[in-house]
Motif scaffolding. Structure first.
Motif, mmCIF file in Angstrom:
data_model
loop_
_atom_site.group_PDB
_atom_site.id
_atom_site.type_symbol
_atom_site.label_atom_id
_atom_site.label_comp_id
_atom_site.label_asym_id
_atom_site.label_seq_id
_atom_site.Cartn_x
_atom_site.Cartn_y
_atom_site.Cartn_z
ATOM 1 N N ALA A 84 34.483 46.943 36.241
ATOM 2 C CA ALA A 84 34.863 46.049 35.150
ATOM 3 C C ALA A 84 35.510 44.770 35.676
ATOM 4 O O ALA A 84 35.245 43.671 35.174
ATOM 5 N N LEU A 85 36.351 44.894 36.696
ATOM 6 C CA LEU A 85 37.023 43.717 37.253
ATOM 7 C C LEU A 85 36.024 42.753 37.883
ATOM 8 O O LEU A 85 36.094 41.536 37.675
ATOM 9 N N THR A 86 35.088 43.294 38.654
ATOM 10 C CA THR A 86 34.077 42.427 39.269
ATOM 11 C C THR A 86 33.133 41.857 38.219
ATOM 12 O O THR A 86 32.669 40.721 38.334
ATOM 13 N N GLY A 87 32.849 42.647 37.186
ATOM 14 C CA GLY A 87 32.000 42.146 36.107
ATOM 15 C C GLY A 87 32.667 41.022 35.341
ATOM 16 O O GLY A 87 32.017 40.052 34.940
ATOM 17 N N LEU A 88 33.976 41.143 35.150
ATOM 18 C CA LEU A 88 34.725 40.087 34.464
ATOM 19 C C LEU A 88 34.705 38.798 35.281
ATOM 20 O O LEU A 88 34.570 37.697 34.734
#
Length: 205
Positions: A84-88
């Motif tokens: 999720a962090l990398t996707g954000l």
């Protein structure tokens, strides 16, 4: 503080130690695999409970599958965090002015993943209080909904990469590839063009 933020941002985008490859696409494979495993384990476990082959299979098989589903859900939730962090980071790296369509796809991609994570968290907290982590019927139903959502989200993710070049076009020119001995295979087999060529607009993203 600003330099630290930029460093973290660069790391989330995969720009570290000379590596310019986005890591979101690699990390998403873990939760994307674990969520269906959890759903399938519960489904088969319920089937063994309702239609037992033998008492031994019913007891050990169902309990083992329920435990597998529970821990697969836990692992999926943990691996969802870096994904999720990398996707954000990838989401905010998209140029909305140049490609509003890609930005819109990315928003819904993230929203679907958020919904899947919410379902998984609810099932995890619910089943931890049951005997042998046995699911309620609504847990299995929600897992099925999450299963559909996961694959819908994966479709959108692939669409963003292959059609709009999200996360890959910013890397620039790579190493010259080794000539492929099968490069003329498409011509020999007369394979038709299924998708249109990438537009100039997409190339600029």
């Amino acid at each position: 503080m600003a330099s630290f933020t930029k460093y973290v941002w660069s790391l989330l985008l995969g720009n570290a130690a000379g590596n310019a490859s986005p890591i979101h696409a690699a990390l998403i494979h873990f939760p994307a695999t674990l969520y269906p495993i959890a759903f399938g384990s519960d489904l088969i476990g319920l089937a063994l409970d309702r239609f037992p082959v033998t008492t031994l299979v019913q007891g050990l098989g169902a309990r083992g599958l329920y435990a597998l589903s529970y821990y697969a859900t836990a692992a999926a939730l943990v691996t969802t965090i870096p994904a999720a962090l990398t996707g954000l980071a990838e989401y905010f790296a998209i140029n909305k002015t140049r490609s509003p369509e890609a930005k819109s796809y990315a928003f819904w991609h993230g929203a679907l993943n958020f919904a899947t994570g919410g379902i998984a968290l609810f099932n995890f907290l619910t089943k931890r209080k049951t005997i042998d982590y046995a699911p309620y019927n609504f847990n299995v139903f929600l897992s099925g909904v999450g299963f559909v959502i996961v694959f819908s989200s994966l479709y959108l993710g692939g669409h963003m990469v292959y059609k709009y070049g999200v996360g890959v076009r910013r890397m620039g020119t790579g190493v010259e590839p080794t000539p492929n001995p099968n490069s003329d295979l498409k011509t020999e087999l007369n394979v038709p063009e299924i998708l249109p060529k990438v537009s100039e607009k997409a190339k600029k993203i």
